[in-house]
Scaffold this motif. Structure first.
Motif, PDB file in Angstrom:
ATOM      1  N   ARG A  33      22.208  40.456  25.608  1.00 49.72           N
ATOM      2  CA  ARG A  33      20.547  40.259  25.201  1.00 49.72           C
ATOM      3  C   ARG A  33      20.618  38.703  24.938  1.00 49.72           C
ATOM      4  NH1 ARG A  33      16.550  42.788  22.668  1.00 49.72           N
ATOM      5  NH2 ARG A  33      17.351  45.216  22.862  1.00 49.72           N
ATOM      6  N   VAL A  62      32.615  47.625  13.651  1.00 50.58           N
ATOM      7  CA  VAL A  62      31.462  47.125  14.717  1.00 50.58           C
ATOM      8  C   VAL A  62      32.029  47.607  16.085  1.00 50.58           C
ATOM      9  CG1 VAL A  62      30.593  45.200  15.833  1.00 50.58           C
ATOM     10  CG2 VAL A  62      30.599  45.221  13.424  1.00 50.58           C
ATOM     11  N   SER A  63      30.939  48.394  16.654  1.00 51.59           N
ATOM     12  CA  SER A  63      31.408  48.842  18.027  1.00 51.59           C
ATOM     13  C   SER A  63      31.412  47.687  19.093  1.00 51.59           C
ATOM     14  CB  SER A  63      30.270  49.877  18.322  1.00 51.59           C
ATOM     15  OG  SER A  63      30.024  49.861  19.687  1.00 51.59           O
ATOM     16  N   TRP A  64      32.611  47.738  19.960  1.00 53.07           N
ATOM     17  CA  TRP A  64      32.476  46.692  20.944  1.00 53.07           C
ATOM     18  C   TRP A  64      31.458  46.632  22.139  1.00 53.07           C
ATOM     19  CZ3 TRP A  64      34.382  42.349  20.514  1.00 53.07           C
ATOM     20  CH2 TRP A  64      34.657  41.420  21.620  1.00 53.07           C
ATOM     21  N   ILE A  65      30.974  47.952  22.236  1.00 53.06           N
ATOM     22  CA  ILE A  65      29.653  48.081  23.067  1.00 53.06           C
ATOM     23  C   ILE A  65      28.582  47.327  22.591  1.00 53.06           C
ATOM     24  CG2 ILE A  65      28.236  49.848  24.061  1.00 53.06           C
ATOM     25  CD1 ILE A  65      30.571  51.613  24.226  1.00 53.06           C
ATOM     26  N   ASP A  66      28.367  47.604  21.300  1.00 51.36           N
ATOM     27  CA  ASP A  66      27.264  46.786  20.746  1.00 51.36           C
ATOM     28  C   ASP A  66      27.475  45.292  20.690  1.00 51.36           C
ATOM     29  OD1 ASP A  66      26.002  49.135  19.892  1.00 51.36           O
ATOM     30  OD2 ASP A  66      26.787  48.994  17.607  1.00 51.36           O
ATOM     31  N   MET A  67      28.710  44.918  20.704  1.00 48.71           N
ATOM     32  CA  MET A  67      29.024  43.434  20.702  1.00 48.71           C
ATOM     33  C   MET A  67      28.514  42.817  22.068  1.00 48.71           C
ATOM     34  SD  MET A  67      29.807  42.097  17.946  1.00 48.71           S
ATOM     35  CE  MET A  67      28.432  43.253  17.356  1.00 48.71           C
ATOM     36  N   HIS A  68      28.900  43.832  23.176  1.00 48.38           N
ATOM     37  CA  HIS A  68      28.687  43.169  24.424  1.00 48.38           C
ATOM     38  C   HIS A  68      27.168  43.341  24.909  1.00 48.38           C
ATOM     39  CE1 HIS A  68      29.516  43.060  28.934  1.00 48.38           C
ATOM     40  NE2 HIS A  68      28.215  43.848  28.987  1.00 48.38           N
ATOM     41  N   LYS A  69      26.235  44.437  24.230  1.00 45.35           N
ATOM     42  CA  LYS A  69      24.961  44.475  24.556  1.00 45.35           C
ATOM     43  C   LYS A  69      24.492  43.219  23.520  1.00 45.35           C
ATOM     44  CE  LYS A  69      24.410  49.354  25.155  1.00 45.35           C
ATOM     45  NZ  LYS A  69      24.303  50.617  24.406  1.00 45.35           N
ATOM     46  N   LEU A  70      24.868  42.759  22.472  1.00 46.98           N
ATOM     47  CA  LEU A  70      24.520  41.701  21.756  1.00 46.98           C
ATOM     48  C   LEU A  70      24.607  40.302  22.715  1.00 46.98           C
ATOM     49  CD1 LEU A  70      23.485  39.947  19.226  1.00 46.98           C
ATOM     50  CD2 LEU A  70      25.817  39.996  18.327  1.00 46.98           C
ATOM     51  N   GLU A 118      28.976  38.405  14.233  1.00 45.66           N
ATOM     52  CA  GLU A 118      28.861  39.716  13.999  1.00 45.66           C
ATOM     53  C   GLU A 118      30.245  40.653  13.752  1.00 45.66           C
ATOM     54  OE1 GLU A 118      25.953  41.580  13.112  1.00 45.66           O
ATOM     55  OE2 GLU A 118      25.006  39.523  13.121  1.00 45.66           O
ATOM     56  N   THR A 164      35.975  50.591  18.323  1.00 48.83           N
ATOM     57  CA  THR A 164      35.211  50.037  17.230  1.00 48.83           C
ATOM     58  C   THR A 164      36.587  48.902  16.714  1.00 48.83           C
ATOM     59  OG1 THR A 164      34.238  52.163  16.404  1.00 48.83           O
ATOM     60  CG2 THR A 164      34.592  50.576  14.841  1.00 48.83           C
TER      61      THR A 164
END
Ligand SMILES: [Mn+2]
Ligand SMILES: [Mn+2]
Lengths: 523, 523
Positions: A363, A352-360, A347, A430
């Protein structure tokens, strides 16, 4: 008699040439950014950037000299390996000056050749070289204008350490920080010797830090080399790890490989060689927990080790069973983490947001734990409650460069999250092309975190209690790669066995990378 | 098919057990000496010795934590490997107390188990353990008398570094040395938190330093072990050194051997791996001269490397030709130094002056150089003019213990000599049983020293100019052993090949120690 087959060479690598153009480029980049910033705020685009390099230190009151490693901002701009230097950049002309310490005559007897200024000028590719005691005079002469020359000094917060960088000071007769503070507090000047200058403590730090965030091709080449030799050393460790050894022996094998074959005298950080229950201690390996456990059959190991080459870091973690064969539990936890690692890499791209990567990553791990029967319930609920931070309490990764935790993770206006897991993130940025960032998901069974959530009915409901009580002594798994953000996606600079069958093959003696037959047979 | 003969084991050694009684004995010795001193000066024999252990440090503003190594005086008395401790000894009762840092709850997640006080009490064999924030309260309670309890704090000069040890300070809210200085200068107290105590900055340092000078049997056993593993590692390096290698590869082999097989994570000092002309640089190997030369055919090498085991040092130098075969010149210079080394060892015993030993080494070297035709003239004249300091500019050796340059070389009233060579002596003491001291004569051809004496007719007359111009690029030879002064003489704790034929045999593949056949054939 036929001679036995020759063993493969201990390394396929050799130290690469270090191009000093790298630092010249870094200086140009800074000068350009600084001019832009000054122009945008209608300020005159002149003055000098002045940085003070690091000094050698002795251990407490003794004469034991610690091996010197340059301060990182100074290393970025000047690449100087020697202690006691200052460096200046003329903002308007871009011309760079190094100020060398004036060494006493008996330096030549005890410490080596006293190199002439011309040596430093040529070696470090700067425009001029003078002595440290000439700074004020030289800068004043170069300035030549009316009033006092303006010095841009480095002062700002490191958001990983919460320490502030120390601005350059001139001619401190007692060489005591106390005197510095005294001057700052009572005289209102940054340091004695600074009365000939106007000083600006605010402008430089954020701009220089931002320069360091995006890596040039020359910088990437060094990080790649540090990764190459460290990846190879990890493979060597994997191959030699055996039940009955001490954790520090794995450290020793790593250190030897990167120095002997890679020319890396420094590592990026103290080696973390954690086995068994120690693999649940995120920063194991320091003086109070010094890699001194004996490897036991059935243990997982978590080895977080990276060499530094000409200041540039690598930061790599491999996890594997010390006996060379994954158990069912180990397969479950390891593959949960590997899937998170791989999902993030697939991804990652600019924007891309690093917070989103952490959450990915979080999860993905929760989904695997649920599929494996370790936890129960709705993953969205768990995510909303930040339940995943029990297993992944640290951030997904951090910027990597001249520092292992490279600065710039939080720039002005970026707030740290408050929630478990997210609050540990070393950056919330980001992604941008040219960033190098570690991807290091982990899954740990840490008593100090498990006990409170197991006692709390709001969170204990998520656990399969039989499974979790069995896994409590498991330790943890971390998989860490160093990843370059490219224009379209990303590139993994680390090259270690990651699939469980790759690890088992290498530990059984296969070469790395696996050749085709080994790959075909195992997959 | 018969399997090939198994290679000999990589090491005959394994880490030895560390007895914490060693530190209990050190405390007893101090308490005894302190009481004697107080009684002799008619002072009350009560109060507390209070020492502050070392703290972990980060690199400049970053969060890069340097691997912690305990401050040496604290290590001597308490043997504590963890940072952030204080230690106290009740002078009248001899009871010892450790004060542990109160660790935050998330230490358990990031850094490991938070050990209970009982662990430290048992492990470090002290009488009590409290937290650092309880020091004032605990000492006040233990004192129980009228007035303020007296604290003996550590403050005194290290005569190798010219630095002063830093007395313990309590509760410095900003943890800044500047605040300390402020309190000292303006409030007249040693540190905030100290107002509850009377403090004595003068008494402790000389007495504790003197305790460190004479080693106990338990201390000697650790120094012997550090010597054993380091001697073995030197042999390993000798065996693997080859033309074309880099100097740092020799360092890497050494570091790996002492850590992998000896459990030594620290070395006593930065490895000096000097070859060719670098062997004339006494303290080569630091960051500005980082062991990065390529070994050439015909080079001498001078390798000064020693491992540290549980704080105790070794300090060993071997010199040998990198191609494994001494030339005529190398034989001359090497044997001059070896003869000096051996002559000193044969004279060392209690009551002998170290200045005399230095002069004996210097004279021996001059005599050999004269016999070899390098210098001409009267040796007594040369000695009177301190001419030998051209070849041997450093002192013959130094006390060795928890510091490589162990303190106590100059006690009160001992003056440093002013003359060349002698002024570099790290001690001018008379030998006593239980001292461990290095014997490290050397003979160097150092341009910075040779040029002035060659230009001066008073000294140039001593040179055979043809010989000296040929030897100018020779570099240097040093032979260094760690020697215990015994009741009747001395004991060499170092065990490396020293005779030239021993070195050549080992470099050609012979085991060390040589077995009888190898000895017989070569001698
Ligand atoms: Mn990392
Ligand atoms: Mn020495």
């Amino acid at each position: 008699m036929a001679s036995p087959p020759r063993p493969p060479p201990a390394s396929s690598l050799a130290p690469i040439k270090v191009p000093m153009e790298l630092h010249a480029q870094n200086r140009e980049k800074l000068t350009h950014a600084l001019r832009q910033h000054l122009a945008a705020s209608s300020r005159p685009t002149h003055g000098f950037v002045l940085l003070q390099g690091g000094e050698e230190r002795t251990r407490y009151c003794s004469d034991h000299v610690e091996l010197f490693r340059q301060e990182s901002y100074f290393a970025y701009l000047f690449g100087v390996k020697e202690p006691g230097f200052y460096g200046a950049i003329d903002v308007s002309s871009g011309k760079s000056t190094l100020f060398a310490p004036r060494l006493p005559a008996d330096y030549a007897v005890w410490l080596g050749e006293i190199k002439p200024s011309s040596y430093f000028k040529e070696h470090y590719m700067v425009d001029m070289v003078f002595y440290v005691d000439e700074i004020a005079e030289v800068l004043d002469r170069q300035y030549g204008g009316p009033g006092k020359p303006l010095l841009f000094l480095l002062y700002g917060l490191n958001t990983d350490s919460n320490n502030f960088s120390k601005p350059a000071v001139l001619e401190v007769p007692l060489s005591r920080p106390s005197l510095q503070l005294f001057f700052y507090c009572f005289v209102g000047l940054w340091g004695p010797g600074m009365e000939k200058f106007d000083t600006d403590l605010d402008t430089l730090h954020p701009i220089l830090t931002e320069c360091r965030v995006i890596k040039s091709e020359l910088e990437i080449a060094l990080i790649q080399y540090a990764n190459d030799i460290s990846s190879e050393a990890h493979v060597e460790v994997m191959r030699k790890a055996k039940v009955g050894m001490k954790e520090y022996q794995l450290e020793s094998i790593f250190l030897h490989h990167v120095y002997m074959y890679g020319g890396c005298r420094h590592c990026s950080y103290t080696c973390i060689c954690a086995t068994g229950e120690n693999s649940a201690v995120l920063h194991y390996g320091h003086a109070a927990a010094p890699n001194d456990r004996t490897l036991k059959d059935g243990d997982m190991s978590l080895l977080d080790m990276g060499a530094e080459y000409h200041f540039y870091a690598s930061d790599i973690t491999c996890s594997f069973p010390v006996n060379g064969k994954f158990t069912v539990d180990q397969l479950l936890i390891y593959n949960a983490v590997l899937k998170a690692h791989n999902n993030v890499l697939s991804e990652m791209r600019p924007g891309v947001s690093w917070i989103d990567m952490h959450k990915l990553a979080e999860r993905t791990i929760l989904e695997s734990l649920k599929a494996g029967g370790v936890i129960l319930g709705d993953i969205d609920d768990m995510m909303a409650e930040r339940f995943g931070a029990v297993f992944l309490p640290h951030g997904l990764g951090h910027l990597l460069g001249i520092d292992t935790h490279d600065p710039g993770g939080y720039m002005k206006g970026m707030e740290r999250e408050k929630e478990p897991g997210l609050k540990a993130l070393r950056t919330v940025r980001t992604l941008q092309e040219g960033m190098v960032i570690t991807v290091e998901p982990g899954c740990y069974f840490i008593d100090a975190l498990l006990v409170p959530v197991l006692e709390n009915p709001n969170t204990s409901k998520y656990f399969n209690l039989n499974e979790i009580s069995r896994l409590k002594g498991f330790g943890g798994v971390r998989i860490e790669s160093d990843v370059l953000v490219t224009s379209q996606g990303c590139k993994n600079l680390t090259n270690c066995p990651r699939e469980t069958w790759e690890i088992e093959a290498v530990m059984a003696g296969a070469r790395w990378p696996l050749d085709d037959s080994a790959s075909a047979a195992s997959s």
